[in-house]
Design a protein around this motif. Sequence first.
Motif, PDB file in Angstrom:
ATOM      1  N   PHE A   1       8.211  -2.767   6.123  1.00 46.81           N
ATOM      2  CA  PHE A   1       9.089  -1.625   5.872  1.00 46.81           C
ATOM      3  C   PHE A   1       8.260  -0.473   5.335  1.00 46.81           C
ATOM      4  CE2 PHE A   1       8.920  -3.543   1.676  1.00 46.81           C
ATOM      5  CZ  PHE A   1       8.800  -2.449   0.840  1.00 46.81           C
ATOM      6  N   ASN A   2       8.825   0.711   5.389  1.00 46.62           N
ATOM      7  CA  ASN A   2       8.289   1.905   4.732  1.00 46.62           C
ATOM      8  C   ASN A   2       9.360   2.423   3.783  1.00 46.62           C
ATOM      9  OD1 ASN A   2       5.556   2.886   5.949  1.00 46.62           O
ATOM     10  ND2 ASN A   2       6.756   2.183   7.707  1.00 46.62           N
ATOM     11  N   SER A   3       9.008   2.639   2.528  1.00 39.44           N
ATOM     12  CA  SER A   3       9.962   3.167   1.560  1.00 39.44           C
ATOM     13  C   SER A   3      10.191   4.642   1.806  1.00 39.44           C
ATOM     14  CB  SER A   3       9.433   2.961   0.142  1.00 39.44           C
ATOM     15  OG  SER A   3       8.432   3.938  -0.150  1.00 39.44           O
ATOM     16  N   SER A   4      11.147   5.205   1.084  1.00 41.07           N
ATOM     17  CA  SER A   4      11.301   6.655   1.071  1.00 41.07           C
ATOM     18  C   SER A   4      10.210   7.264   0.184  1.00 41.07           C
ATOM     19  CB  SER A   4      12.671   7.041   0.530  1.00 41.07           C
ATOM     20  OG  SER A   4      12.749   6.747  -0.863  1.00 41.07           O
ATOM     21  N   GLN A   5      10.015   8.557   0.312  1.00 39.35           N
ATOM     22  CA  GLN A   5       9.044   9.243  -0.538  1.00 39.35           C
ATOM     23  C   GLN A   5       9.478   9.210  -2.000  1.00 39.35           C
ATOM     24  OE1 GLN A   5       8.566  13.149   1.205  1.00 39.35           O
ATOM     25  NE2 GLN A   5       7.582  12.350   3.045  1.00 39.35           N
ATOM     26  N   ALA A   6      10.774   9.318  -2.238  1.00 37.73           N
ATOM     27  CA  ALA A   6      11.279   9.275  -3.616  1.00 37.73           C
ATOM     28  C   ALA A   6      11.009   7.915  -4.248  1.00 37.73           C
ATOM     29  CB  ALA A   6      12.765   9.595  -3.641  1.00 37.73           C
ATOM     30  N   GLN A   7      11.235   6.840  -3.501  1.00 42.50           N
ATOM     31  CA  GLN A   7      10.969   5.499  -4.019  1.00 42.50           C
ATOM     32  C   GLN A   7       9.492   5.320  -4.345  1.00 42.50           C
ATOM     33  OE1 GLN A   7      12.701   3.367  -0.694  1.00 42.50           O
ATOM     34  NE2 GLN A   7      14.406   2.625  -1.942  1.00 42.50           N
ATOM     35  N   ALA A   8       8.618   5.819  -3.462  1.00 42.62           N
ATOM     36  CA  ALA A   8       7.180   5.696  -3.708  1.00 42.62           C
ATOM     37  C   ALA A   8       6.773   6.464  -4.960  1.00 42.62           C
ATOM     38  CB  ALA A   8       6.393   6.199  -2.500  1.00 42.62           C
TER      39      ALA A   8
ATOM     40  N   GLY B   1      16.594   0.693  -5.352  1.00 37.78           N
ATOM     41  CA  GLY B   1      17.423   0.712  -4.155  1.00 37.78           C
ATOM     42  C   GLY B   1      16.946  -0.277  -3.113  1.00 37.78           C
ATOM     43  N   ALA B   2      17.598  -0.237  -1.974  1.00 36.57           N
ATOM     44  CA  ALA B   2      17.342  -1.201  -0.904  1.00 36.57           C
ATOM     45  C   ALA B   2      16.286  -0.693   0.061  1.00 36.57           C
ATOM     46  CB  ALA B   2      18.635  -1.494  -0.151  1.00 36.57           C
ATOM     47  N   VAL B   3      15.590  -1.638   0.667  1.00 36.71           N
ATOM     48  CA  VAL B   3      14.706  -1.367   1.806  1.00 36.71           C
ATOM     49  C   VAL B   3      15.077  -2.362   2.894  1.00 36.71           C
ATOM     50  CG1 VAL B   3      12.784  -0.385   0.501  1.00 36.71           C
ATOM     51  CG2 VAL B   3      12.911  -2.866   0.808  1.00 36.71           C
ATOM     52  N   GLN B   4      14.879  -1.978   4.129  1.00 43.59           N
ATOM     53  CA  GLN B   4      15.236  -2.844   5.248  1.00 43.59           C
ATOM     54  C   GLN B   4      13.983  -3.515   5.780  1.00 43.59           C
ATOM     55  OE1 GLN B   4      18.439  -3.234   5.852  1.00 43.59           O
ATOM     56  NE2 GLN B   4      18.068  -4.840   7.363  1.00 43.59           N
TER      57      GLN B   4
ATOM     58  N   GLU C   1       2.558  15.665   3.799  1.00 43.66           N
ATOM     59  CA  GLU C   1       3.718  14.910   3.343  1.00 43.66           C
ATOM     60  C   GLU C   1       3.419  14.244   2.005  1.00 43.66           C
ATOM     61  OE1 GLU C   1       4.996  12.149   6.281  1.00 43.66           O
ATOM     62  OE2 GLU C   1       5.113  13.633   7.882  1.00 43.66           O
ATOM     63  N   GLN C   2       4.466  13.697   1.389  1.00 41.79           N
ATOM     64  CA  GLN C   2       4.305  12.885   0.195  1.00 41.79           C
ATOM     65  C   GLN C   2       4.133  11.427   0.596  1.00 41.79           C
ATOM     66  OE1 GLN C   2       3.950  14.192  -2.957  1.00 41.79           O
ATOM     67  NE2 GLN C   2       3.922  16.085  -1.761  1.00 41.79           N
ATOM     68  N   ALA C   3       3.711  10.605  -0.353  1.00 42.11           N
ATOM     69  CA  ALA C   3       3.406   9.208  -0.054  1.00 42.11           C
ATOM     70  C   ALA C   3       4.664   8.391   0.185  1.00 42.11           C
ATOM     71  CB  ALA C   3       2.602   8.598  -1.196  1.00 42.11           C
ATOM     72  N   THR C   4       4.502   7.324   0.957  1.00 42.75           N
ATOM     73  CA  THR C   4       5.496   6.263   1.067  1.00 42.75           C
ATOM     74  C   THR C   4       4.810   4.948   0.683  1.00 42.75           C
ATOM     75  OG1 THR C   4       5.004   5.849   3.401  1.00 42.75           O
ATOM     76  CG2 THR C   4       6.752   7.435   2.904  1.00 42.75           C
ATOM     77  N   PHE C   5       5.615   3.930   0.395  1.00 43.18           N
ATOM     78  CA  PHE C   5       5.092   2.607   0.061  1.00 43.18           C
ATOM     79  C   PHE C   5       5.500   1.639   1.160  1.00 43.18           C
ATOM     80  CE2 PHE C   5       5.863  -1.618  -1.841  1.00 43.18           C
ATOM     81  CZ  PHE C   5       4.573  -1.904  -2.282  1.00 43.18           C
ATOM     82  N   ARG C   6       4.593   0.740   1.532  1.00 39.98           N
ATOM     83  CA  ARG C   6       4.926  -0.223   2.572  1.00 39.98           C
ATOM     84  C   ARG C   6       4.283  -1.567   2.295  1.00 39.98           C
ATOM     85  NH1 ARG C   6       1.435   2.584   7.485  1.00 39.98           N
ATOM     86  NH2 ARG C   6      -0.623   1.769   6.935  1.00 39.98           N
ATOM     87  N   LEU C   7       4.875  -2.598   2.871  1.00 37.47           N
ATOM     88  CA  LEU C   7       4.310  -3.941   2.818  1.00 37.47           C
ATOM     89  C   LEU C   7       3.767  -4.300   4.190  1.00 37.47           C
ATOM     90  CD1 LEU C   7       6.687  -6.354   0.835  1.00 37.47           C
ATOM     91  CD2 LEU C   7       4.470  -5.431   0.122  1.00 37.47           C
ATOM     92  N   LYS C   8       2.573  -4.884   4.200  1.00 34.90           N
ATOM     93  CA  LYS C   8       2.002  -5.428   5.424  1.00 34.90           C
ATOM     94  C   LYS C   8       1.846  -6.929   5.225  1.00 34.90           C
ATOM     95  CE  LYS C   8      -1.090  -2.939   7.591  1.00 34.90           C
ATOM     96  NZ  LYS C   8      -2.337  -2.211   7.906  1.00 34.90           N
ATOM     97  N   ALA C   9       2.173  -7.708   6.250  1.00 33.71           N
ATOM     98  CA  ALA C   9       2.228  -9.163   6.077  1.00 33.71           C
ATOM     99  C   ALA C   9       1.524  -9.881   7.207  1.00 33.71           C
ATOM    100  CB  ALA C   9       3.677  -9.630   5.996  1.00 33.71           C
TER     101      ALA C   9
ATOM    102  N   GLU D   1       0.818  -1.214   0.000  1.00 34.28           N
ATOM    103  CA  GLU D   1       0.000   0.000   0.000  1.00 34.28           C
ATOM    104  C   GLU D   1       0.852   1.265   0.000  1.00 34.28           C
ATOM    105  OE1 GLU D   1      -2.543  -0.353   3.399  1.00 34.28           O
ATOM    106  OE2 GLU D   1      -1.043   0.385   4.796  1.00 34.28           O
ATOM    107  N   PHE D   2       0.284   2.254  -0.675  1.00 29.77           N
ATOM    108  CA  PHE D   2       0.822   3.606  -0.648  1.00 29.77           C
ATOM    109  C   PHE D   2       0.058   4.375   0.423  1.00 29.77           C
ATOM    110  CE2 PHE D   2       1.635   2.029  -4.901  1.00 29.77           C
ATOM    111  CZ  PHE D   2       2.931   2.442  -5.155  1.00 29.77           C
ATOM    112  N   VAL D   3       0.796   5.090   1.258  1.00 29.98           N
ATOM    113  CA  VAL D   3       0.185   5.853   2.345  1.00 29.98           C
ATOM    114  C   VAL D   3       0.688   7.287   2.277  1.00 29.98           C
ATOM    115  CG1 VAL D   3      -0.146   6.034   4.832  1.00 29.98           C
ATOM    116  CG2 VAL D   3       0.126   3.784   3.780  1.00 29.98           C
ATOM    117  N   ARG D   4      -0.257   8.203   2.243  1.00 30.62           N
ATOM    118  CA  ARG D   4       0.129   9.620   2.251  1.00 30.62           C
ATOM    119  C   ARG D   4      -0.523  10.314   3.435  1.00 30.62           C
ATOM    120  NH1 ARG D   4      -0.272  14.216  -2.582  1.00 30.62           N
ATOM    121  NH2 ARG D   4       0.385  15.969  -1.258  1.00 30.62           N
ATOM    122  N   GLN D   5       0.309  10.859   4.319  1.00 27.33           N
ATOM    123  CA  GLN D   5      -0.159  11.639   5.459  1.00 27.33           C
ATOM    124  C   GLN D   5      -0.352  13.087   5.052  1.00 27.33           C
ATOM    125  OE1 GLN D   5      -0.661  10.316   8.509  1.00 27.33           O
ATOM    126  NE2 GLN D   5       0.263   8.304   8.222  1.00 27.33           N
TER     127      GLN D   5
END
Length: 302
Positions: free
Chosen positions: A108-115, A97-100, A60-68, A53-57
């Motif tokens: 994880f939550n991506s950077s805004q640039a990655q999203a 790039g990498a995500v942790q 701010e700009q959006a970030t991308f994250r995985l929920k499992a 999912e993409f989440v935008r607060q």
Amino acid sequence: MRQHYLALLSVFASLPAMALTFQTRLENIEWKVAGDKFECRLTQPITDFGSGEFVRQAGEQATFRLKAYNGSLGVGSATLLAAAAPWQPGRGDINLGAVQVGSGDVLFNSSQAQAGRLFNGLLEGRSPVVRHYGRDGGFSEVRLLPVKFNKAYSDYQQCTAKLLPMNFEQIKQAEVGFSGAGIELDAAAKKKLSVMLEFIKADPTVNHIQLDGHSDNSGNRLTNRDLSRRRGLAVMDFLKANGIPESQITLRFHGERYPLVPNTSSANRARNRRVNIHLERVPAPEKPAPQAVAPNDTAATS
């Protein structure tokens, strides 16, 4: 025997490493849009895994994250890709790039640039892919598909257009300045306060405002203390006139006691002539539990 064993090892070494991919079947793909004035989400459920999912607060700009639901992806560094579709010959994957990857519900939550680059990729028909390589050379990956994305993205944009200009962390502390010995709010101060009012009215959990009035050291201490009080009152009156109950406002005034910077220049003195505003989320007091009354009890009368 030894030669047979070495030959068998050679066969196993030549086999491809195992790959485990989580993605939803094409015919079951869906994108879900949800949100309010504080946050917008654009989500694709992933079969047997969770969701991407993409989440935008607000603010701010959006970030991308995985929920499992589980830890099938593996903990550690993973690669984020905007992968080309099989029907796009000649186009390679884009490494973002990498995500942790961690444990828990949100991996994880991506950077805004990655999203932002993932959004662009999806609009071009690319798939967001998170790939985690194991020590054996195999990998696990999670893949979202761009099917039905354009319509969902349009709905998501409509949601983001209604977001507040700032979120609580950005707005919970602010200050407004004053010119010379003035106590009037200028246009910039009223604009800043109006943004705060919009947030306060949208978020009922914000139910206390702390105001702290300050001055520079241009006058005597008593005059400066009174100036800081009247500046705080100017802010309080503006808030009250715009619907904030006085019971939710606390006013303190300090004169010249707490400068932001030394009063050694006109620019510094201008910074010290201010009212600091702090928004607080104060939990509502719990109502006392009703006391049980025995069936034969009666109220005392006088």
